[in-house]
Enzyme design. Structure first.
Site, PDB file in Angstrom:
ATOM      1  CB  SER A 105      -0.909   0.016   1.230  1.00  0.00           C
ATOM      2  OG  SER A 105      -1.558   1.272   1.354  1.00  0.00           O
ATOM      3  CD  GLU A 164      -8.239   3.587  -4.748  1.00  0.00           C
ATOM      4  OE1 GLU A 164      -7.438   4.386  -4.219  1.00  0.00           O
ATOM      5  OE2 GLU A 164      -8.400   2.420  -4.338  1.00  0.00           O
TER       6      GLU A 164
END
Length: 214
Positions: A105, A164
């Site tokens: 991440s 996103e």
């Protein structure tokens, strides 16, 4: 005269252009260089450079309280908890699209920020950040201060993450401007830089009309 710079193994996995995705894990979970955004969002941390740049964008567009920082730096423990909770609550398909595996991440780098339009209920995983109004003003100004929108709709097959609109990544200027103007994903820009040749300069003309060699 060409100057040779030697990096330690640890330094290879640092820097604003660090690529973290499903293929390349994050290798340094240190929090020592991260700072809170300000007193209003004391629980949201970023690298010092990213935090300062984000505040400059907010001031530039006079965002006030219209945009809310939702998620910044996450430790490995936090990312693991978020991933496992999403699996339980949202299922594998949703989680695979919107939540990165622990150690894969960008939030663990302290260089990524999720932003949301201020409203009573904000979705932590998918905050609302539309392509109009104050959110679009942020999106247009961000590259001038080192930020890119990281996960575009037409780059899903490259990034491995679904579109996103709320997720922004600090890469530093002028990289942010080049990436945005050329329509690169960070993966593509990384390859672009790797293919750099000593006898082939890439010159970028900055807003101040100064030429910058990348």
């Amino acid at each position: 005269m060409m100057k040779t710079i030697t990096l330690s193994k640890e330094q290879i996995y640092q820097g604003d252009l660090l690529l973290v995705n499903a293929q390349y894990p994050y290798r340094d979970d240190s929090r020592k260089f991260y700072v809170s955004l300000d007193s209003r969002y004391a629980e949201i941390f970023l690298s010092r450079e990213a935090a300062n740049a984000l505040q400059l964008v907010f001031r530039k567009i006079s965002s006030g309280n219209a945009i809310i920082p939702v998620s910044g730096y996450r430790s490995l423990m936090e990312q693991t908890e978020i991933y496992n909770t999403s699996l339980k609550d949202n299922g594998e398909e949703f989680t695979r699209k919107y939540v990165a595996l622990p150690n894969h991440s960008e939030h663990q780098t302290g260089l990524a920020i999720d932003l949301g339009l201020s409203k009573p209920d904000i979705d932590f995983i998918r905050p609302d950040f539309p392509y109009d109004g104050i959110c679009e003003k942020f999106r247009q100004a961000a590259p001038n201060y080192g930020f890119i929108q990281r996960y575009a709709k037409d780059k899903e097959s490259i990034t491995g993450i679904s579109h996103e609109p709320w997720h922004f990544r600090y890469v530093g200027y002028p990289h942010s401007k080049i990436i945005t103007e050329q329509g690169f994903s960070l993966e593509e820009y990384t390859e672009f830089i790797k293919n750099y040749r000593d006898n082939c300069r890439f010159i970028f003309t900055a807003i101040c009309e100064k030429e910058i060699e990348t």
